[in-house]
Design a protein around this motif. Sequence first.
Motif, PDB file in Angstrom:
ATOM      1  N   ASN A 147     -34.421  26.503 -29.444  1.00  0.00           N
ATOM      2  CA  ASN A 147     -35.666  26.433 -28.679  1.00  0.00           C
ATOM      3  C   ASN A 147     -35.408  26.086 -27.219  1.00  0.00           C
ATOM      4  O   ASN A 147     -36.072  26.604 -26.317  1.00  0.00           O
ATOM      5  CB  ASN A 147     -36.596  25.389 -29.300  1.00  0.00           C
ATOM      6  N   GLU A 183     -37.422  25.844 -40.149  1.00  0.00           N
ATOM      7  CA  GLU A 183     -37.548  25.845 -38.697  1.00  0.00           C
ATOM      8  C   GLU A 183     -37.307  27.222 -38.092  1.00  0.00           C
ATOM      9  O   GLU A 183     -37.743  27.504 -36.973  1.00  0.00           O
ATOM     10  CB  GLU A 183     -36.548  24.849 -38.087  1.00  0.00           C
ATOM     11  N   GLU A 186     -40.184  29.669 -36.542  1.00  0.00           N
ATOM     12  CA  GLU A 186     -40.710  29.216 -35.251  1.00  0.00           C
ATOM     13  C   GLU A 186     -39.724  29.521 -34.135  1.00  0.00           C
ATOM     14  O   GLU A 186     -40.109  29.976 -33.055  1.00  0.00           O
ATOM     15  CB  GLU A 186     -40.995  27.717 -35.288  1.00  0.00           C
ATOM     16  N   TRP A 190     -40.357  32.048 -30.957  1.00  0.00           N
ATOM     17  CA  TRP A 190     -40.226  31.575 -29.575  1.00  0.00           C
ATOM     18  C   TRP A 190     -39.295  32.489 -28.786  1.00  0.00           C
ATOM     19  O   TRP A 190     -39.552  32.832 -27.627  1.00  0.00           O
ATOM     20  CB  TRP A 190     -39.709  30.148 -29.595  1.00  0.00           C
ATOM     21  N   ALA A 227     -44.916  28.388 -41.497  1.00  0.00           N
ATOM     22  CA  ALA A 227     -43.975  29.265 -40.812  1.00  0.00           C
ATOM     23  C   ALA A 227     -44.654  30.540 -40.320  1.00  0.00           C
ATOM     24  O   ALA A 227     -44.414  31.016 -39.215  1.00  0.00           O
ATOM     25  CB  ALA A 227     -42.800  29.598 -41.732  1.00  0.00           C
ATOM     26  N   ALA A 230     -46.599  29.734 -37.264  1.00  0.00           N
ATOM     27  CA  ALA A 230     -45.724  29.597 -36.109  1.00  0.00           C
ATOM     28  C   ALA A 230     -45.363  30.945 -35.532  1.00  0.00           C
ATOM     29  O   ALA A 230     -45.266  31.102 -34.335  1.00  0.00           O
ATOM     30  CB  ALA A 230     -44.462  28.830 -36.494  1.00  0.00           C
TER      31      ALA A 230
END
Length: 230
Positions: A147, A183, A186, A190, A227, A230
């Motif tokens: 990220n 995770e 996401e 991004w 998820a 996201a």
Amino acid sequence: LAALGEIERSHEISENVTASDRLQYLGRSIAVKAMAYASEGRFETAMHYLSTVEVNVEGVDDLAWWRTQAYLKLAAMSDLAHEQRLAAMDAAGESLGAVSGARYAEGLLALASGYKDLGEPQGAATALDAAESLVERIPDHYPTKPNELAGLARVWAGIGETERARKLLRRAESLVPLSQPIEQPEFFAWIAGGYVLLDDPDEASRVMDRALSVAETLANPRPRALAFVA
């Protein structure tokens, strides 16, 4: 309240909250007070106030961070003159020098984004170079590194450094599989957004497909739903 012009109320509430828990709220009150001054049209007063803030207070370790945040908030006030916003941004950079740890890298990224928004690509590039150097020192398996790399890429894209941005997006994507499956959607999303900023819909679609593919494999319905959101 300060932004809405309720200056006296914002001062009163800030002082009362700080008195109830000085260690937790002293830093936040600094930003509130500076914003209140600026909202009254007293930009120079706000800047002077922040310049006199004592950040080395026993038991309070985040005052330099909150002072930096206050400068950034001033710089983001669209009703101020460009020169005033730029002065606040420069002061934020100086204040950030007293911040350490993970927040320093976070502050550099915020600084870069602020300079970008002000149409100051050189200031953004200087902050981005420093932030990128710090982020690259983080171990590849660190949970949020993809990220952070993608965040850097987005700002590079915003100042026209497309190849620099593309390189960071590829690097970020390569690290996503090292993170926890919950995770990953996401992170991929991004990164896909970064390609949108590069006007590259094919790459954005490809990476978003990876986000959806991972989301479909999550066994637990609740994290799977989160998820997909996201």
